[in-house]
Structure formats: C-alpha cells, structure tokens
Design a protein around this motif. Structure first.
Motif, PDB file in Angstrom:
ATOM      1  N   GLY A   1       0.822  -1.208   0.000  1.00 36.89           N
ATOM      2  CA  GLY A   1       0.000   0.000   0.000  1.00 36.89           C
ATOM      3  C   GLY A   1       0.851   1.251   0.000  1.00 36.89           C
ATOM      4  N   LEU A   2       1.919   1.246   0.790  1.00 35.58           N
ATOM      5  CA  LEU A   2       2.837   2.382   0.823  1.00 35.58           C
ATOM      6  C   LEU A   2       3.497   2.584  -0.532  1.00 35.58           C
ATOM      7  N   LYS A   3       3.943   1.489  -1.152  1.00 35.57           N
ATOM      8  CA  LYS A   3       4.606   1.602  -2.446  1.00 35.57           C
ATOM      9  C   LYS A   3       3.675   2.181  -3.502  1.00 35.57           C
ATOM     10  N   GLU A   4       2.414   1.724  -3.508  1.00 39.37           N
ATOM     11  CA  GLU A   4       1.463   2.253  -4.487  1.00 39.37           C
ATOM     12  C   GLU A   4       1.168   3.725  -4.209  1.00 39.37           C
ATOM     13  N   TYR A   5       1.005   4.073  -2.945  1.00 38.45           N
ATOM     14  CA  TYR A   5       0.723   5.466  -2.574  1.00 38.45           C
ATOM     15  C   TYR A   5       1.856   6.388  -3.010  1.00 38.45           C
ATOM     16  N   GLN A   6       3.095   5.938  -2.831  1.00 37.55           N
ATOM     17  CA  GLN A   6       4.240   6.771  -3.198  1.00 37.55           C
ATOM     18  C   GLN A   6       4.295   7.028  -4.700  1.00 37.55           C
ATOM     19  N   LYS A   7       3.724   6.119  -5.490  1.00 34.55           N
ATOM     20  CA  LYS A   7       3.699   6.299  -6.945  1.00 34.55           C
ATOM     21  C   LYS A   7       2.519   7.140  -7.413  1.00 34.55           C
ATOM     22  N   SER A   8       1.360   6.933  -6.795  1.00 30.63           N
ATOM     23  CA  SER A   8       0.135   7.509  -7.353  1.00 30.63           C
ATOM     24  C   SER A   8      -0.705   8.328  -6.389  1.00 30.63           C
ATOM     25  N   GLY A   9      -0.391   8.255  -5.102  1.00 25.54           N
ATOM     26  CA  GLY A   9      -1.226   8.947  -4.120  1.00 25.54           C
ATOM     27  C   GLY A   9      -2.500   8.209  -3.790  1.00 25.54           C
ATOM     28  N   THR A  10      -2.628   6.987  -4.308  1.00 27.58           N
ATOM     29  CA  THR A  10      -3.822   6.178  -4.073  1.00 27.58           C
ATOM     30  C   THR A  10      -3.412   4.773  -3.640  1.00 27.58           C
ATOM     31  N   VAL A  11      -4.369   4.052  -3.075  1.00 30.90           N
ATOM     32  CA  VAL A  11      -4.218   2.622  -2.808  1.00 30.90           C
ATOM     33  C   VAL A  11      -5.483   1.936  -3.307  1.00 30.90           C
ATOM     34  N   CYS A  12      -5.318   1.088  -4.307  1.00 31.35           N
ATOM     35  CA  CYS A  12      -6.458   0.379  -4.914  1.00 31.35           C
ATOM     36  C   CYS A  12      -7.550   1.345  -5.365  1.00 31.35           C
ATOM     37  N   GLY A  13      -7.125   2.460  -5.923  1.00 32.03           N
ATOM     38  CA  GLY A  13      -8.071   3.438  -6.439  1.00 32.03           C
ATOM     39  C   GLY A  13      -8.617   4.399  -5.407  1.00 32.03           C
ATOM     40  N   ILE A  14      -8.237   4.241  -4.144  1.00 30.31           N
ATOM     41  CA  ILE A  14      -8.717   5.124  -3.079  1.00 30.31           C
ATOM     42  C   ILE A  14      -7.706   6.246  -2.878  1.00 30.31           C
ATOM     43  N   ALA A  15      -8.130   7.482  -3.093  1.00 27.00           N
ATOM     44  CA  ALA A  15      -7.239   8.621  -2.927  1.00 27.00           C
ATOM     45  C   ALA A  15      -6.993   8.879  -1.448  1.00 27.00           C
ATOM     46  N   LEU A  16      -5.735   9.101  -1.098  1.00 24.25           N
ATOM     47  CA  LEU A  16      -5.350   9.368   0.280  1.00 24.25           C
ATOM     48  C   LEU A  16      -4.748  10.767   0.392  1.00 24.25           C
ATOM     49  N   PRO A  17      -4.751  11.358   1.585  1.00 25.25           N
ATOM     50  CA  PRO A  17      -4.191  12.709   1.742  1.00 25.25           C
ATOM     51  C   PRO A  17      -2.715  12.740   1.349  1.00 25.25           C
TER      52      PRO A  17
END
Length: 294
Positions: free
Chosen positions: A120-136
């Motif tokens: 989840g961290l790796k995906e967030y660092q690339k896109s700001g999302t995890v499984c399509g869920i936008a995170l702050p």
C-alpha cells in the motif's frame, strides 16, 4: 524442536499451499498447518519449529472472537473428533489442524489497512492512491490512515497477488456480494483492532478470505488475523515515519531485503538460526498476549 515441513496422511490431497496441506474428506476438508514459512512468494528451506501450532491456535482464537460478525468454516479442532482413519496421527495433528466445511472460495483476497505500509505504501508513493482510493498527500510509512480502507487483491495461484480496485472486484464476484464482503471485512478489522489494542498491539493491516456455502451463504475461511496474514506492531514503540517493531513475519522480510545477492526468486536462501528463533519468538509473543498456549 524440529520443524514439520510436510505431511503425508492417508487421505486424498486437495491442495498444498505455502504453509498448509489440505486433504479431501468429501463434504469437509482437513487443513494441517505445517511449520513452513514463505516470504516474497518463496518458501524458505527451513521452517519455524512449532509455527503451525501457533498459527492454528491464533486463528482459532479469532474465529471464536468474530463468529458474531460472520460464521466461519470450523467444524472440529480436536483430532479426537476426526475420522477413524486419522486417529493414528493424532499426536501430529494436535494443535495444528482443523476440520472445516467445504466452500467455494471467492477469487479475491480482502485486505483492510488502517496504516500505510507494505504494498500500500509503495502504491501510494507512486500515485497517491491505494487500490483506487485517494489518500491525503504527505503520508509516511506507518502513518495511521484517516479511516480503515478496504483494498482487495487478486488471488494468484502462481506469482504475486495484485492490488485491484473495488469496481474490478465487483466485476469478478458481483456488486452485491462485493459490497457485503467489504462491509464484513471492515467490521472484522475493527474487532481485531479493538482486541489487539487492549493488549498493547496495533493491527496495521490484515487479509481475509471468504467462501460460499452451497446455499450461497458467505462465511470466513482459511486463516484469520494471524501473524502470517497481518501486520502487528507494538503500540508503545509505534512512530510514524519509522518501521515499528512487529510481532509478525516482517522480521524475516527485513532480513531477506538486506541480504545481498538474492533476487526474491526461488531457490530461497537458507535461514540462520538467529532468524528462525527471532521469528518464532515474535509469533509466541503475539500468542501469549492473547492468552494463547501454542
């Protein structure tokens, strides 16, 4: 202690997974948790002595603690209640096996995250999302999320599972069932967080698996809230931005990540005694915090 790496029972083999050997009893299945351990989808050459018993007892604790949220597949946990053909194997099966209802497993793994870590961290660092869920923006490793998120993944027979968004999951199993699975997964995670917090532990994330009975009823299957399927952090040592001390197999992953020359492909490297003992100690610590004798 000697690690149990494989089993050979007088029953038809149903499946051999990374950790569990599953046998076919017709309407039921016998699941035996060996002492094998895997990381990065590779089974290590050495096992963790007693690990299968620890996993089984931890899972059974959680099956009992969550049955009011959703029924599960347990039929029997005492080898004395197993078929006569297995009575000669009672000593080996004791504590590390369960008899379960046969289901049609859903083709997805249901991951819930309350903190940012791992894939989840790796995906967030690339896109700001995890499984399509936008995170702050600006979140760090081990940050607590604003609220727990449901982040399903594929269930790969070979290779790596892949994170998918909710719409893709709904396309695989149907919108109504997907919504039910998401709701139940979040409820199970919250129960896990509540009971873990009372024992000084943070449940960072975990995965659930579900199956359908012949009448279409959804039940919880496989394992639940074990140190193999979850990230457990020591609450008093948790600090956002750092790697919290854990009571799961992150200790093994960290050792392997720092190992020069291994590309995370089979064959896996041999494990030194201090790593084997380190994993075992963490699993036993987790079990003991829940009053589980494993």
């Amino acid at each position: 202690m000697t690690a149990l790496l494989t089993t050979d029972l007088p029953l038809p083999a149903f499946r051999r997974g990374k950790v569990r050997d599953v046998y076919d009893l017709g309407a039921s299945l016998l699941i035996v948790a060996t002492d094998r351990i895997s990381a990065f989808d590779c089974i290590m050459p050495e096992g963790i002595p007693g690990k299968g018993r620890i996993l089984t007892q931890v899972a059974n604790f959680w099956f009992g603690a969550t049955r009011d949220i959703l029924p599960n597949h347990l039929e029997a946990t005492d080898p004395a209640d197993y078929p006569a053909s297995l009575q000669a194997h009672r000593d080996m099966l004791a504590g590390r096996s369960i008899l379960v209802r046969r289901t049609r497993p859903l083709p997805v793994e249901c991951v819930v995250r309350g903190y940012l870590a791992g894939s989840g961290l790796k995906e967030y660092q690339k896109s700001g999302t995890v499984c399509g869920i936008a995170l702050p923006p600006g979140l760090r490793n081990a940050d607590r999320l604003p609220e727990p998120i449901f982040t399903p993944s594929t269930k790969a027979e070979e290779g790596h599972d892949e994170n998918i968004d909710f719409a893709t999951m709904a396309g695989l199993i149907g919108a109504d069932l997907a919504a039910q699975v998401r709701e139940v997964s979040l409820a199970l995670y919250r129960r896990g967080c509540e009971l873990a917090a009372a024992r000084g532990i943070l449940l960072a994330d975990t995965k659930f698996e579900f199956g359908l009975l012949p009448d279409g009823s959804l039940i919880l299957i496989d394992e639940v809230l074990t140190p193999d399927s979850s990230r457990y952090w020591l609450a008093d040592a948790w600090q956002p931005g750092a790697n919290p001390p854990s009571l799961d197999k992150q200790f093994l992953r960290d050792y392997l990540e720092a190992l020069p020359g291994w590309n995370k492909q089979p064959p896996a490297p041999h494990l030194p005694d201090h790593v084997i003992e380190g994993v075992r100690a963490r699993y036993l610590d987790l079990a003991a915090r829940f009053g589980i004798q494993a």
